[in-house]
Design an enzyme around this catalytic site. Structure first.
Site, PDB file in Angstrom:
ATOM      1  CG  ASN A 211      -0.210  -0.116   2.519  1.00 51.66           C
ATOM      2  OD1 ASN A 211       0.560   0.766   2.889  1.00 51.66           O
ATOM      3  ND2 ASN A 211      -0.432  -1.217   3.239  1.00 51.66           N
ATOM      4  CG  ASP A 280      -6.563  -5.728   5.678  1.00 52.15           C
ATOM      5  OD1 ASP A 280      -6.068  -5.646   6.812  1.00 52.15           O
ATOM      6  OD2 ASP A 280      -7.252  -4.827   5.163  1.00 52.15           O
ATOM      7  CE  LYS A 290       8.396 -10.535 -14.910  1.00 47.91           C
ATOM      8  NZ  LYS A 290       9.165  -9.663 -15.824  1.00 47.91           N
ATOM      9  N   PRO A 308      -2.725 -12.517   9.513  1.00 45.64           N
ATOM     10  CG  PRO A 308      -0.744 -12.854  10.674  1.00 45.64           C
ATOM     11  CD  PRO A 308      -1.369 -13.059   9.330  1.00 45.64           C
ATOM     12  CG  ASP A 309      -6.381  -7.668  13.198  1.00 42.94           C
ATOM     13  OD1 ASP A 309      -5.606  -6.907  13.805  1.00 42.94           O
ATOM     14  OD2 ASP A 309      -7.485  -7.317  12.757  1.00 42.94           O
ATOM     15  CB  ILE A 310      -0.353  -7.064  13.943  1.00 46.41           C
ATOM     16  CG1 ILE A 310       0.349  -7.876  12.853  1.00 46.41           C
ATOM     17  CG2 ILE A 310       0.647  -6.672  15.039  1.00 46.41           C
ATOM     18  CD1 ILE A 310       1.442  -7.124  12.110  1.00 46.41           C
ATOM     19  CG  PHE A 327      -3.055   4.758  13.693  1.00 44.14           C
ATOM     20  CD1 PHE A 327      -3.031   6.009  13.093  1.00 44.14           C
ATOM     21  CD2 PHE A 327      -2.409   4.591  14.900  1.00 44.14           C
ATOM     22  CE1 PHE A 327      -2.367   7.067  13.679  1.00 44.14           C
ATOM     23  CE2 PHE A 327      -1.739   5.642  15.497  1.00 44.14           C
ATOM     24  CZ  PHE A 327      -1.714   6.889  14.889  1.00 44.14           C
ATOM     25  CE  LYS A 341     -10.696  -0.984  10.376  1.00 43.20           C
ATOM     26  NZ  LYS A 341      -9.552  -0.371   9.647  1.00 43.20           N
ATOM     27  CE  LYS A 345      -9.222  -4.974  13.404  1.00 43.59           C
ATOM     28  NZ  LYS A 345      -8.128  -4.509  12.519  1.00 43.59           N
TER      29      LYS A 345
END
Length: 404
Positions: A211, A280, A290, A308-310, A327, A341, A345
């Site tokens: 990103n 994600d 390649k 995994p969602d840290i 964040f 969230k 979470k």
């Protein structure tokens, strides 16, 4: 609030119409107990006479690199050792560029190189000059070396333009200098782990998913936390930013790499701030060679699996759980999605910002956020990420460690 009493402030005045404000700045610094000496560039002397600053400060004004009246004609060394803080207000685009390049072609730039005192800059220039990529790169370089930026403000300019580039008012500069000399040690004795930047998920040896995160907000938070007295571990994805002073840095690439580093740090951590923009998803299979474009095939399917969602992983800990701040970088329904969230979470606090706005999203030096926790929402005004980070650290410390 820390005091300026008996602090030795070396005020550098550069060329620009804002130099007239610097006369009032001298008086206001003195009203707060500071001892002020003034250095003027040739450009500054075209706008204001040295006699003005001499009369206000009660000290001779310095203009020449080699001063025959100084001890051994080395006035810049004497001034560099004298200063507790070097404040340049106004700081022109020219002096910012020369400082970033490490030049020492006049008295002001030379003493900045010769001094170990904190450097504080109050930029003032035309809005187009401030927005120019060269100026933005130069200010970023100086900040990475530890310089503190105050402003600029936005509004009408002497040339008739409207936009960012106005020097802050003297009262605001005095407040900023006061904070820079002795920031409140709200995290003294605390161990803080911060993530920053993007993660990359390999598709093959050449390509990856990622990103636009620059890491600037996370690095600014690490700087602010260290200045607030914390022992900081910064876990950074692939970014091109210098390590903040006094911060231990761990470089990672993928989300799994970042999670492993965070879990190690969280075992001995009081506060975890998850500022990284973590991918994600990752490819279900990473090609060993390649991936080639197939003739006659105008489309292909890439199968992804969840990463995994840290931040949720750390928040779910039953033992050794730090205070957890997340964040939420959103493009729509920012507060609504961030609040979701926070609950989903099990976070203690979340910082929401709208990354669809190019003025305060990824890669920008500015940001505008809303703090959300069990007490409700607190919007913060748009500001430089460095200034916003200091405010966020104070707010987080108040919430996480109320007894401090």
């Amino acid at each position: 609030m820390p005091s300026l009493a008996n602090k030795r402030i070396l005020l550098g005045v550069t060329g620009g119409i804002a130099a007239y404000k610097s006369a009032d700045l001298v008086r206001r610094l003195q009203d707060h107990g500071a001892n002020v000496r003034v250095v003027m560039t040739a450009g500054a002397r075209a706008f204001v006479q040295p006699l003005t600053f001499q009369a206000l400060s009660g000290n001779p004004v310095h203009t020449d690199l080699l001063d025959p009246a100084a001890e051994a004609a080395m006035g810049h060394i004497e001034l560099a050792k004298w200063a507790d803080v070097i404040l340049i207000a106004p700081a022109s685009a020219s002096v910012i560029a020369r400082l970033a390049a490490g030049m020492a072609d006049d008295l002001l730039t030379t003493l900045c190189l010769a001094s170990e005192a904190p450097l504080v800059l109050a930029p003032a220039m035309n809005q187009a000059m401030w927005r120019h990529p060269a100026t933005q790169a130069n200010t970023q370089t100086l900040q990475q070396r530890g310089a503190i930026l105050l402003g600029p403000g936005a509004g009408s300019q002497a040339c008739g333009d409207v936009g960012p580039g106005r020097m802050l008012e003297p009262t605001d500069i005095v407040d900023g200098v006061t904070r820079s000399i002795a920031p409140a040690q709200v995290l003294q004795g605390k161990k803080v782990t911060i993530t920053a930047g993007p993660t990359r998920e390999a598709l093959d040896p050449v390509r990856y998913l990622s990103n636009h995160s620059s890491g600037k907000m996370g690095f600014a938070l690490a700087t602010a936390a260290a200045r607030a007295g914390a022992e900081v571990t910064l876990i950074a994805g692939p970014v091109r930013l210098a390590t903040p002073a006094g911060v231990a840095r761990v470089d990672v690439i993928s989300t799994n790499d970042m999670l492993a580093a965070v879990e190690r740090a969280a075992d001995d951590c009081d506060l975890f701030i998850a500022a990284a923009a973590v991918a994600d998803f990752r490819p279900a299979v990473v090609a060993s060679q390649k991936i080639k474009k197939q003739d006659g095939n105008d489309s292909d399917v890439l199968r992804l699996v969840k990463n995994p969602d840290i931040v949720a992983t750390i928040a779910a800990r039953q033992v050794k759980r730090p205070f957890v701040v997340g964040f939420a970088a959103e493009t729509e329904k920012v507060s609504e999605h961030a609040a979701g969230k926070l609950q989903r979470k099990n976070l203690d606090m979340i910082i929401a910002n709208d990354v669809s706005d190019p003025q305060s999203g990824f890669n920008s030096d500015h940001n505008q956020v809303t703090i959300i926790d069990k007490n409700g929402e607190l919007p913060l005004p748009a500001a430089l990420k460095t200034e916003l980070a200091a405010e966020l650290v104070t707010r987080i410390a108040e919430r996480a460690f109320p007894a401090n």
